[in-house]
Scaffold this motif. Structure first.
Motif, PDB file in Angstrom:
ATOM      1  N   GLN A  57      32.818  -0.330  27.181  1.00  0.00           N
ATOM      2  CA  GLN A  57      33.333   0.268  25.795  1.00  0.00           C
ATOM      3  C   GLN A  57      32.200  -0.298  24.812  1.00  0.00           C
ATOM      4  O   GLN A  57      31.645  -1.384  24.983  1.00  0.00           O
ATOM      5  N   VAL A  58      32.203   0.450  23.832  1.00  0.00           N
ATOM      6  CA  VAL A  58      31.397  -0.013  22.695  1.00  0.00           C
ATOM      7  C   VAL A  58      32.522  -0.443  21.195  1.00  0.00           C
ATOM      8  O   VAL A  58      33.398   0.391  21.305  1.00  0.00           O
ATOM      9  N   SER A  59      32.450  -1.468  20.806  1.00  0.00           N
ATOM     10  CA  SER A  59      33.176  -2.208  19.799  1.00  0.00           C
ATOM     11  C   SER A  59      34.341  -2.744  20.543  1.00  0.00           C
ATOM     12  O   SER A  59      34.463  -3.048  21.720  1.00  0.00           O
ATOM     13  N   ASN A  60      35.436  -3.062  19.644  1.00  0.00           N
ATOM     14  CA  ASN A  60      36.414  -3.609  20.178  1.00  0.00           C
ATOM     15  C   ASN A  60      37.672  -2.917  20.264  1.00  0.00           C
ATOM     16  O   ASN A  60      39.018  -3.348  20.344  1.00  0.00           O
ATOM     17  N   HIS A  61      37.485  -1.540  20.200  1.00  0.00           N
ATOM     18  CA  HIS A  61      38.590  -0.694  20.283  1.00  0.00           C
ATOM     19  C   HIS A  61      39.076  -0.197  21.749  1.00  0.00           C
ATOM     20  O   HIS A  61      38.681   0.741  22.294  1.00  0.00           O
ATOM     21  N   GLY A  62      39.952  -1.432  22.448  1.00  0.00           N
ATOM     22  CA  GLY A  62      40.091  -0.723  23.716  1.00  0.00           C
ATOM     23  C   GLY A  62      40.827  -2.100  24.490  1.00  0.00           C
ATOM     24  O   GLY A  62      40.772  -3.013  23.722  1.00  0.00           O
ATOM     25  N   PRO A  63      41.093  -2.395  25.600  1.00  0.00           N
ATOM     26  CA  PRO A  63      41.705  -3.227  26.382  1.00  0.00           C
ATOM     27  C   PRO A  63      40.899  -4.425  26.719  1.00  0.00           C
ATOM     28  O   PRO A  63      41.175  -5.553  27.046  1.00  0.00           O
ATOM     29  N   LEU A  64      39.510  -4.167  26.486  1.00  0.00           N
ATOM     30  CA  LEU A  64      38.461  -5.373  26.956  1.00  0.00           C
ATOM     31  C   LEU A  64      37.872  -5.936  25.855  1.00  0.00           C
ATOM     32  O   LEU A  64      38.255  -5.850  24.505  1.00  0.00           O
ATOM     33  N   GLU A  65      37.230  -6.956  26.363  1.00  0.00           N
ATOM     34  CA  GLU A  65      36.500  -7.718  25.262  1.00  0.00           C
ATOM     35  C   GLU A  65      35.520  -6.750  24.500  1.00  0.00           C
ATOM     36  O   GLU A  65      35.122  -5.867  24.769  1.00  0.00           O
ATOM     37  N   LEU A  66      35.044  -7.630  23.171  1.00  0.00           N
ATOM     38  CA  LEU A  66      34.096  -6.855  22.381  1.00  0.00           C
ATOM     39  C   LEU A  66      33.003  -6.321  23.210  1.00  0.00           C
ATOM     40  O   LEU A  66      32.045  -7.017  23.811  1.00  0.00           O
ATOM     41  N   PHE A  85      29.269   3.828  25.954  1.00  0.00           N
ATOM     42  CA  PHE A  85      27.838   2.982  26.220  1.00  0.00           C
ATOM     43  C   PHE A  85      26.933   2.791  25.184  1.00  0.00           C
ATOM     44  O   PHE A  85      26.995   3.780  24.166  1.00  0.00           O
ATOM     45  N   ALA A  86      26.150   1.636  25.053  1.00  0.00           N
ATOM     46  CA  ALA A  86      25.211   1.594  24.135  1.00  0.00           C
ATOM     47  C   ALA A  86      23.990   0.561  24.558  1.00  0.00           C
ATOM     48  O   ALA A  86      24.358  -0.480  24.946  1.00  0.00           O
ATOM     49  N   TYR A  87      22.831   0.677  24.097  1.00  0.00           N
ATOM     50  CA  TYR A  87      21.733  -0.148  24.154  1.00  0.00           C
ATOM     51  C   TYR A  87      21.883  -0.823  22.855  1.00  0.00           C
ATOM     52  O   TYR A  87      21.267  -0.188  21.943  1.00  0.00           O
ATOM     53  N   ALA A 103      23.717   7.419  17.522  1.00  0.00           N
ATOM     54  CA  ALA A 103      22.809   6.177  17.273  1.00  0.00           C
ATOM     55  C   ALA A 103      23.847   5.318  16.123  1.00  0.00           C
ATOM     56  O   ALA A 103      24.099   5.876  15.377  1.00  0.00           O
ATOM     57  N   VAL A 104      23.749   3.896  16.549  1.00  0.00           N
ATOM     58  CA  VAL A 104      24.527   2.919  15.624  1.00  0.00           C
ATOM     59  C   VAL A 104      23.547   2.272  14.780  1.00  0.00           C
ATOM     60  O   VAL A 104      22.563   1.713  15.554  1.00  0.00           O
ATOM     61  N   VAL A 105      23.680   2.069  13.513  1.00  0.00           N
ATOM     62  CA  VAL A 105      22.993   1.346  12.683  1.00  0.00           C
ATOM     63  C   VAL A 105      23.725   0.353  12.225  1.00  0.00           C
ATOM     64  O   VAL A 105      24.745   0.576  11.331  1.00  0.00           O
ATOM     65  N   TRP A 106      23.121  -0.811  12.115  1.00  0.00           N
ATOM     66  CA  TRP A 106      23.888  -2.160  11.960  1.00  0.00           C
ATOM     67  C   TRP A 106      23.084  -3.217  11.327  1.00  0.00           C
ATOM     68  O   TRP A 106      22.136  -3.579  11.584  1.00  0.00           O
ATOM     69  N   ASN A 107      23.581  -3.829  10.348  1.00  0.00           N
ATOM     70  CA  ASN A 107      23.070  -5.075   9.527  1.00  0.00           C
ATOM     71  C   ASN A 107      24.209  -5.694   8.753  1.00  0.00           C
ATOM     72  O   ASN A 107      24.760  -4.930   7.847  1.00  0.00           O
ATOM     73  N   CYS A 165      19.659  -3.728  13.597  1.00  0.00           N
ATOM     74  CA  CYS A 165      20.307  -3.088  15.402  1.00  0.00           C
ATOM     75  C   CYS A 165      20.392  -1.694  15.175  1.00  0.00           C
ATOM     76  O   CYS A 165      21.031  -1.187  14.371  1.00  0.00           O
ATOM     77  N   VAL A 166      19.435  -1.058  15.887  1.00  0.00           N
ATOM     78  CA  VAL A 166      19.631   0.472  15.967  1.00  0.00           C
ATOM     79  C   VAL A 166      19.962   0.849  17.555  1.00  0.00           C
ATOM     80  O   VAL A 166      19.413   0.248  18.519  1.00  0.00           O
ATOM     81  N   GLN A 167      21.049   1.136  17.888  1.00  0.00           N
ATOM     82  CA  GLN A 167      21.669   1.326  19.145  1.00  0.00           C
ATOM     83  C   GLN A 167      21.613   3.082  19.602  1.00  0.00           C
ATOM     84  O   GLN A 167      22.355   3.647  18.815  1.00  0.00           O
ATOM     85  N   SER A 168      20.858   3.064  20.711  1.00  0.00           N
ATOM     86  CA  SER A 168      21.082   4.223  21.280  1.00  0.00           C
ATOM     87  C   SER A 168      22.468   4.351  22.008  1.00  0.00           C
ATOM     88  O   SER A 168      22.594   3.369  22.976  1.00  0.00           O
TER      89      SER A 168
END
Length: 344
Positions: free
Chosen positions: A105-114, A194-196, A273-277, A299-302
């Motif tokens: 999972q990507v992010s923390n929206h789900g039953p798993l860890e971040l 999924f994400a890199y 594509a996720v863009v984060w700073n 952070c630029v994520q495919s």
């Protein structure tokens, strides 16, 4: 200490003109040099890592913990990826920086860890990796594999095989290919995102722009995932950003004006594509990130985030990312748009 089980070597013979006329050289200096393409070593806190090297001086490092790339250097030895000075390299904490793998999972929206568990599991060398194309000249590569553990099944009740290839091309391009297979024996499908999570090192975030995502729709994670359309000619940074761009092109350019360098990210099988700073205020709340380090990271994520991937038993998904760094004078509009990702 460095091991010797997976070395790939190349003999480099000095030119005749250098060998002649310099007879005063010691014999050890005139012998052929040797490039070790793949070397297994001990990294920070005794964690095992793989060092990839190419003849012209390019290099990359991959930790078996997390299957995580933590370094990618050009022929001048300049670091191209960001790793925080406060990164702990202490399991089960994930490593802050490099290229963490977000699965299932990507992010923390789900039953798993971040961001899922793949980035804080120990990977192993893949005994049965897929073959390279016969026309490939790439020798600096490593194949890793992660399979479900009893710990995983308690929180995510599925069986899987996650194969990862990290390769360093002779030109210095960093290539990553992921193959995820459903190995359930109970007939059940599973769904994942999924994400890199690629942390690029930049000289000054306020002098960086991204091209290739303009006019696209995005989900703004800072505004409860409300959907907007990007309005600017390019993306620039003046405050915290955390956006998920949808249906993105296969090529994105990240331009570091201060360093006069352009990162070109090519991807396949990853529509988002996720863009984060985090910018200054959020950076101060992140324990393993220095207060001012946000200035030197982007952070630029495919990724595949909006529409999750579903696999039936026996089915396999593949996603690829390729990074290269070129002088910004070689403008993004001319970066060989017809070039396609090599097959794995």
């Amino acid at each position: 200490m460095c091991g010797d089980p997976i070395h790939r070597r190349l003999l480099l013979v000095l030119p005749e003109s250098e060998r002649e006329g310099k007879k005063e050289r010691k014999m050890s200096q005139s012998r052929p040099k040797e490039t070790v393409y793949v070397e297994q070593c001990m990294g920070v806190n005794g964690l095992e890592k793989i060092v990839l090297r190419e003849v012209r001086g390019f290099s990359a490092e991959v930790y078996l913990y997390g299957g995580q790339v933590t370094s990618w250097k050009n022929e001048l030895g300049e670091e191209l990826l960001f790793v925080s000075s406060k990164a702990t390299f202490t399991p089960p904490k994930s490593i802050r920086g490099g290229i963490p793998l977000c699965f299932p999972q990507v992010s923390n929206h789900g039953p798993l860890e971040l961001h899922g568990f793949a980035r804080n599991r120990f990977w192993t060398l893949d005994p049965n990796p897929p073959p390279f194309p016969t026309n490939s000249t790439t020798r600096a590569f490593i194949d890793l594999i992660l399979k479900n553990s009893e710990e995983d099944i308690r929180t995510w009740p599925h069986r899987y095989e996650f194969r990862l290839r990290v390769a360093l091309a002779p030109t210095g391009d960093l290539m990553m290919t992921s193959r995820i297979r459903n190995t359930n024996t109970d007939g059940k499908s599973f769904t994942f995102t999924f994400a890199y999570q690629t942390y690029l090192y930049v000289t000054d975030i306020s002098e960086v722009r991204i091209e290739g995502l303009e006019t696209l729709d995005y989900l703004d994670n800072l505004k409860e995932k409300v959907r907007f359309t990007e309005q600017g000619d390019a993306i620039t940074f003046e405050s915290e950003v955390h956006k998920v761009y949808l249906s993105t092109p296969t090529k994105i350019a990240i331009i570091d004006h201060e360093r006069k360098r352009t990162f070109v990210l090519r991807k396949d099988g990853l529509p988002d594509a996720v863009v984060w700073n985090p910018w200054d205020k959020k950076a101060k709340t992140i324990a393993d990130l220095g207060d001012d380090e946000y200035k030197n990271m982007l952070c630029v994520q495919s990724a595949c985030v909006e529409k999750a991937i579903t696999l039936k038993p026996g089915e396999e998904w593949k996603g690829r990312q390729e990074l290269c760094a070129v002088p910004s004078s070689y403008c993004s509009g001319q970066l060989d748009p017809k070039r396609v990702l090599l097959s794995y």
